[in-house]
Design a protein around this motif. Structure first.
Motif, PDB file in Angstrom:
ATOM      1  N   ARG A  18      41.352  52.101  35.267  1.00  0.00           N
ATOM      2  CA  ARG A  18      42.214  52.869  36.165  1.00  0.00           C
ATOM      3  C   ARG A  18      43.182  51.964  36.905  1.00  0.00           C
ATOM      4  NH1 ARG A  18      39.096  57.487  39.285  1.00  0.00           N
ATOM      5  NH2 ARG A  18      40.525  56.660  40.835  1.00  0.00           N
ATOM      6  N   ILE A  19      42.704  50.830  37.322  1.00  0.00           N
ATOM      7  CA  ILE A  19      43.568  49.907  38.061  1.00  0.00           C
ATOM      8  C   ILE A  19      44.692  49.399  37.164  1.00  0.00           C
ATOM      9  CG2 ILE A  19      43.658  47.687  39.231  1.00  0.00           C
ATOM     10  CD1 ILE A  19      40.789  48.168  40.169  1.00  0.00           C
ATOM     11  N   VAL A  20      44.292  48.971  35.957  1.00  0.00           N
ATOM     12  CA  VAL A  20      45.310  48.449  35.041  1.00  0.00           C
ATOM     13  C   VAL A  20      46.351  49.524  34.732  1.00  0.00           C
ATOM     14  CG1 VAL A  20      45.713  47.618  32.712  1.00  0.00           C
ATOM     15  CG2 VAL A  20      43.777  46.739  34.020  1.00  0.00           C
ATOM     16  N   ALA A  21      45.859  50.737  34.525  1.00  0.00           N
ATOM     17  CA  ALA A  21      46.797  51.820  34.222  1.00  0.00           C
ATOM     18  C   ALA A  21      47.729  52.088  35.393  1.00  0.00           C
ATOM     19  CB  ALA A  21      46.022  53.084  33.854  1.00  0.00           C
ATOM     20  N   ALA A  22      47.192  51.947  36.599  1.00  0.00           N
ATOM     21  CA  ALA A  22      47.998  52.231  37.786  1.00  0.00           C
ATOM     22  C   ALA A  22      49.200  51.299  37.876  1.00  0.00           C
ATOM     23  CB  ALA A  22      47.137  52.106  39.040  1.00  0.00           C
ATOM     24  N   VAL A  23      49.049  50.098  37.359  1.00  0.00           N
ATOM     25  CA  VAL A  23      50.169  49.159  37.374  1.00  0.00           C
ATOM     26  C   VAL A  23      51.377  49.771  36.680  1.00  0.00           C
ATOM     27  CG1 VAL A  23      50.998  46.937  36.547  1.00  0.00           C
ATOM     28  CG2 VAL A  23      48.698  47.129  37.471  1.00  0.00           C
ATOM     29  N   GLY A  24      51.149  50.275  35.497  1.00  0.00           N
ATOM     30  CA  GLY A  24      52.244  50.873  34.742  1.00  0.00           C
ATOM     31  C   GLY A  24      52.836  52.079  35.447  1.00  0.00           C
ATOM     32  N   ALA A  44      45.653  54.044  42.059  1.00  0.00           N
ATOM     33  CA  ALA A  44      44.424  54.133  41.268  1.00  0.00           C
ATOM     34  C   ALA A  44      43.337  54.907  42.008  1.00  0.00           C
ATOM     35  CB  ALA A  44      43.921  52.742  40.917  1.00  0.00           C
ATOM     36  N   GLY A  45      43.568  55.171  43.299  1.00  0.00           N
ATOM     37  CA  GLY A  45      42.546  55.855  44.084  1.00  0.00           C
ATOM     38  C   GLY A  45      41.325  54.985  44.271  1.00  0.00           C
ATOM     39  N   VAL A  46      41.565  53.746  44.573  1.00  0.00           N
ATOM     40  CA  VAL A  46      40.511  52.740  44.568  1.00  0.00           C
ATOM     41  C   VAL A  46      40.763  51.795  45.737  1.00  0.00           C
ATOM     42  CG1 VAL A  46      40.054  50.574  43.376  1.00  0.00           C
ATOM     43  CG2 VAL A  46      39.827  52.736  42.153  1.00  0.00           C
ATOM     44  N   ASP A  47      39.717  51.224  46.275  1.00  0.00           N
ATOM     45  CA  ASP A  47      39.923  50.273  47.354  1.00  0.00           C
ATOM     46  C   ASP A  47      40.534  48.995  46.806  1.00  0.00           C
ATOM     47  OD1 ASP A  47      38.617  49.951  50.432  1.00  0.00           O
ATOM     48  OD2 ASP A  47      39.280  48.127  49.410  1.00  0.00           O
ATOM     49  N   LYS A  48      41.478  48.462  47.563  1.00  0.00           N
ATOM     50  CA  LYS A  48      42.202  47.303  47.050  1.00  0.00           C
ATOM     51  C   LYS A  48      41.313  46.081  46.885  1.00  0.00           C
ATOM     52  CE  LYS A  48      43.840  46.055  51.655  1.00  0.00           C
ATOM     53  NZ  LYS A  48      45.033  45.789  52.483  1.00  0.00           N
ATOM     54  N   VAL A  49      40.226  46.069  47.603  1.00  0.00           N
ATOM     55  CA  VAL A  49      39.370  44.900  47.503  1.00  0.00           C
ATOM     56  C   VAL A  49      38.855  44.733  46.070  1.00  0.00           C
ATOM     57  CG1 VAL A  49      37.124  45.889  47.959  1.00  0.00           C
ATOM     58  CG2 VAL A  49      37.667  43.628  48.831  1.00  0.00           C
ATOM     59  N   LEU A  50      38.780  45.836  45.351  1.00  0.00           N
ATOM     60  CA  LEU A  50      38.291  45.756  43.972  1.00  0.00           C
ATOM     61  C   LEU A  50      39.248  44.969  43.085  1.00  0.00           C
ATOM     62  CD1 LEU A  50      36.835  49.329  43.494  1.00  0.00           C
ATOM     63  CD2 LEU A  50      35.731  47.219  44.236  1.00  0.00           C
ATOM     64  N   ILE A  51      40.520  45.040  43.420  1.00  0.00           N
ATOM     65  CA  ILE A  51      41.482  44.275  42.634  1.00  0.00           C
ATOM     66  C   ILE A  51      41.189  42.785  42.757  1.00  0.00           C
ATOM     67  CG2 ILE A  51      43.923  43.665  42.441  1.00  0.00           C
ATOM     68  CD1 ILE A  51      44.607  46.500  43.263  1.00  0.00           C
ATOM     69  N   TYR A  52      40.871  42.382  43.966  1.00  0.00           N
ATOM     70  CA  TYR A  52      40.549  40.965  44.162  1.00  0.00           C
ATOM     71  C   TYR A  52      39.242  40.606  43.449  1.00  0.00           C
ATOM     72  CZ  TYR A  52      44.208  40.931  47.655  1.00  0.00           C
ATOM     73  OH  TYR A  52      45.407  41.019  48.282  1.00  0.00           O
ATOM     74  N   ARG A  53      38.299  41.490  43.538  1.00  0.00           N
ATOM     75  CA  ARG A  53      36.995  41.193  42.943  1.00  0.00           C
ATOM     76  C   ARG A  53      37.052  41.161  41.421  1.00  0.00           C
ATOM     77  NH1 ARG A  53      33.732  42.715  47.342  1.00  0.00           N
ATOM     78  NH2 ARG A  53      33.078  44.833  46.889  1.00  0.00           N
ATOM     79  N   TYR A  54      37.724  42.130  40.850  1.00  0.00           N
ATOM     80  CA  TYR A  54      37.683  42.244  39.386  1.00  0.00           C
ATOM     81  C   TYR A  54      38.687  41.335  38.697  1.00  0.00           C
ATOM     82  CZ  TYR A  54      34.855  46.380  40.145  1.00  0.00           C
ATOM     83  OH  TYR A  54      33.871  47.242  40.531  1.00  0.00           O
ATOM     84  N   PHE A  55      39.810  41.114  39.353  1.00  0.00           N
ATOM     85  CA  PHE A  55      40.868  40.386  38.654  1.00  0.00           C
ATOM     86  C   PHE A  55      41.193  39.054  39.319  1.00  0.00           C
ATOM     87  CE2 PHE A  55      41.450  44.922  37.982  1.00  0.00           C
ATOM     88  CZ  PHE A  55      41.512  44.994  36.612  1.00  0.00           C
ATOM     89  N   GLY A  56      40.854  38.938  40.587  1.00  0.00           N
ATOM     90  CA  GLY A  56      41.165  37.713  41.285  1.00  0.00           C
ATOM     91  C   GLY A  56      42.355  37.872  42.215  1.00  0.00           C
ATOM     92  N   GLY A  57      43.290  38.711  41.816  1.00  0.00           N
ATOM     93  CA  GLY A  57      44.481  38.905  42.628  1.00  0.00           C
ATOM     94  C   GLY A  57      45.558  39.608  41.825  1.00  0.00           C
ATOM     95  N   LEU A  58      46.677  39.781  42.439  1.00  0.00           N
ATOM     96  CA  LEU A  58      47.760  40.504  41.778  1.00  0.00           C
ATOM     97  C   LEU A  58      48.259  39.779  40.521  1.00  0.00           C
ATOM     98  CD1 LEU A  58      49.563  42.945  41.792  1.00  0.00           C
ATOM     99  CD2 LEU A  58      51.103  41.781  43.348  1.00  0.00           C
TER     100      LEU A  58
END
Lengths: 217, 217
Positions: A18-24, A44-58
């Motif tokens: 969902r996060i990756v898709a939200a980028v597009g 993505a309807g998701v807490d932003k902290v998950l982006i840091y956790r799953y991917f490391g950052g933007l």
DNA sequence: CATTCTAGTCACCGCACGGTGATATGCAAG
DNA sequence: CTTGCATATCACCGTGCGGTGACTAGAATG
């Protein structure tokens, strides 16, 4: 009673998707300028902290997204199915056909055009994607003509570069404006006119340039 | 003892001038993205509230700045002093000369290139400046060729448009990258090669296009 | 000298951003 | 059933932004 607002489904793979898709989605809707952690997480309807956790950052997220699609047309796409037929074409026709398909391929990729626009402003993870894809492409595309033609006609490279650059510029501009220099950049007719111009110019130029060339291979 | 830190000189005209000048400085140094009230005020060494008082806001300030310089080359500049001589040139040479001077004129205007880049991202007071200047220019520049040539060769407009667009794109890209398609965009030599390509292509194309054209007027 | 403009200064507001620490909660292995 | 871990949430921080209201100080006028 404190929380438990349905508490999402605890599916990491799905959430990442969902996060990756939200980028597009954000990129397509709001453009590159609005592409930030907050906007993506919101979309993505998701807490932003998950982006840091799953991917490391933007940056890492953008890389991931970038590697999830083909943003630059392959040479094969420009050739089409009739591979052999195209290669057998006389140089001027092959030249015109190349621009035809190149224009169509980019017009079919609005997100690529958006990244192309972002390239103008700054260099980042997104633009790096296009750069690498384009690099290989440049080499292969030149082979399509048979580099011999380029060798024989030193001026050809400059003109081709200007035309390719012109196409990219007009595509980028077409996001914000409709008419440019009397041509409708948002209509098929406008682009058809540009294609016709290239074709009309390719013939005399390629015939005349190297004393006598015309056909290839 | 509270204040009196030399208390600036109370000269509104001079202060306005400093603010207007700061716009260009910030734009040149940090680009369009960093062009805000705070940055301009900081650069001018002035409290930002004065920008609101004297100009009304950022849009008005940008308009004011925009009307304080020539950002697009005039047709006269492209013609040069030898006005008559240029007009008498055969079409292919005139065509090539036009691109020569057009490229030089834009390369000499880094701030214009910066605005050109900003145009890609959004439409605002700055871009409006270029739009209006360019509008008149388009008409006049076409007259330089004698519109008759454009009438006779319908394909010429498309090619010219693509080349002009290509020049602008390469200029904009040259701010961030050096080599593009094997050509050094930050060197005179690179641009000379592009000019030569245009010249080499103009001759056969313009000769062949309308069955028989060649010379003009 | 007192009044009145006006150029310039200071302090503050609300907002959105990127980023982080502590916490609650579902799932699965022991 | 209990423990432990990965998943998701909440609350909060500092920063820089655009924008505004209240103040100080010089200069002209009477």
């Amino acid at each position: 009673m404190k929380a438990t607002p349905t508490a999402r489904q605890r599916d990491r793979a799905a959430t990442e998707e969902r996060i990756v898709a939200a980028v597009g989605v954000v990129l397509a809707r709001n453009g590159f300028g609005a592409l930030g952690i907050n906007a993506i997480a919101r979309e993505a309807g998701v807490d932003k902290v998950l982006i840091y956790r799953y991917f490391g950052g933007l940056p890492e997220l953008l890389q991931r997204w970038g590697s999830s699609g083909q943003f630059w047309p392959s040479v094969q796409e420009l050739l089409g199915d009739d591979d052999e037929a195209v290669r057998a074409l006389p140089l001027p026709q092959r030249y015109a056909l190349f621009f035809d398909r190149f224009i169509d391929a980019l017009r079919a990729r609005p997100l690529t055009v958006e990244i192309l626009a972002a390239e103008v402003v700054e260099r980042n993870e997104l633009t790096a994607i296009l750069e690498t894809e384009r690099e290989q492409w440049g080499v292969q595309a030149e082979a399509l003509f048979g580099g011999a033609d380029f060798e024989r006609m030193p001026q050809l490279r400059g003109i081709t570069l200007l035309l390719v650059a012109g196409v990219q510029y007009l595509l980028v501009r077409s996001r914000k404006i409709r008419i440019f220099g009397g041509i409708d950049l948002q209509s098929d007719a406008g682009w058809a006119a540009l294609k016709a111009s290239v074709a009309a110019m390719a013939l005399p130029m390629l015939d005349a340039m190297p004393a006598a060339a015309g056909n290839a291979r």
